[in-house]
Design an enzyme around this catalytic site. Structure first.
Site, short mmCIF file in Angstrom:
data_model
loop_
_atom_site.label_atom_id
_atom_site.label_comp_id
_atom_site.label_asym_id
_atom_site.label_seq_id
_atom_site.Cartn_x
_atom_site.Cartn_y
_atom_site.Cartn_z
N THR A 96 0.86 -1.18 0.00
CA THR A 96 0.00 0.00 0.00
C THR A 96 0.90 1.23 0.00
OG1 THR A 96 -1.75 -1.15 1.21
CG2 THR A 96 -1.83 1.25 1.19
N LYS A 171 -7.61 0.68 -3.34
CA LYS A 171 -7.15 0.30 -2.00
C LYS A 171 -7.23 1.48 -1.03
CE LYS A 171 -5.33 -1.79 1.46
NZ LYS A 171 -4.21 -2.69 1.57
N LYS A 246 -0.43 5.55 8.06
CA LYS A 246 0.19 5.63 6.74
C LYS A 246 -0.85 5.56 5.63
CE LYS A 246 1.34 2.08 4.51
NZ LYS A 246 1.85 0.84 3.90
#
Length: 305
Positions: A96, A171, A246
């Site tokens: 990711t 995502k 994050k």
């Protein structure tokens, strides 16, 4: 049978690489952490010392790395993937990362004669172990088709989202929804408890009513209600606050670039940052429930644990 390099044998990478071995592929893996190398070797991965050794003669290269800067380094360093892998290899990044890093990987791969697919996953460690992940693929149609065949042994669902960076876009939007939903679960669970409801009974109601969600089913923040809840284990991480911060920071940055207000996302992001500032970044993301309680204390968590 394909020959595959897997770079990054952590909590997600090792079980995914192992499941490719179980599917009949030859997998060579590399990771700087000794425990990760040992765990991957126990799953049948042939562990090697360098990226160059891992990618020699492979059909595909998978990367599963913690942060954007790690992805840029693994691909772009003098001894990285682009410098050492055969030009015929399909490159897939399951990490990711921010949209800019994914775009960089696509464009730089093309410039160097490689094919690249952004291939982030959803489903967590449990999904990686059980080979029930959701893969979100972005890239040229022919490359995505080839990638689909490679990831099918790891997945319950595989989606072709379109061109480059569309996988990572899905995502980030998905994880944004997860973490904003988690805020609602945290506050709802604390309100229910404060009003005198039994946590298990309230969970039964919410799980078949309009409050139902993935974080409710999986992370309900009260010990003894949901078997998979980190609350049962002192909020030891299944998905750490650091990783949540994050991912959500990437989503907020993408929203900023698109001119979106991202109001709820910013509130959730602030709470993950607060956990990190308190030295709790390694705890589970669901520990933000402590900010929904009246006094900052929640069942299942002892400060200093």
């Amino acid at each position: 049978m394909a020959t595959i390099a897997w770079i990054g044998l952590g909590h997600m990478g090792a079980p995914m690489a192992g499941n490719l071995v179980a599917a009949g592929h030859l997998v060579r893996g590399v990771d700087p952490v000794p425990a990760a190398r040992t765990a991957a070797a126990e799953r049948g991965v042939h562990v090697v010392a360098t990226i160059e050794a891992a990618v020699r003669g492979v059909d595909a290269v998978f990367t599963s790395l913690p942060r954007s800067e790690h992805v840029r380094s693994v691909y772009g360093d003098d001894d990285g993937v682009w410098a050492t892998a055969p030009g015929s290899a399909l490159l897939l990044d399951t990490s990711t990362v921010d949209v800019a890093t994914s775009r960089f990987c696509h464009e730089a791969s093309v410039d160097r004669g490689f094919r690249f697919v952004d291939a982030p996953v959803s489903g967590g460690i449990a999904g990686a172990e059980a080979a029930t992940l959701t893969f979100m693929l972005g890239g040229d149609a022919a490359d995505v088709s080839e990638a689909t065949q490679l990831v099918e042994p790891l997945a319950a669902h595989v989606f072709d989202l379109g061109g480059p960076t569309m996988g990572i876009a899905a995502k980030l939007a998905n994880n944004l929804m997860l973490f904003v939903s988690l805020l609602g679960v945290a506050e709802g669970s604390q309100l229910a408890a404060r009003l005198g409801l039994d946590p298990a009974k309230f969970f039964e109601v919410a799980s078949v009513s309009s409050g139902e969600s993935w974080p409710l089913r999986t992370w309900y923040p009260s010990p003894g209600v949901v078997p998979t809840s980190p609350a049962n284990r002192g909020y030891d991480a299944t998905f750490s606050a650091v990783l949540a911060q994050k991912d959500l920071s990437f989503a907020v940055a993408a929203g900023d670039a698109a001119g979106l207000p991202m109001s709820a996302s910013r509130i959730a992001l602030q709470q993950f940052e607060r956990l990190i500032d308190e030295g709790l970044g390694g705890k589970d993301a669901s520990l933000i429930v402590k900010y929904a309680s009246a006094d900052g204390r929640v069942a299942g968590f002892e400060p200093g644990s």
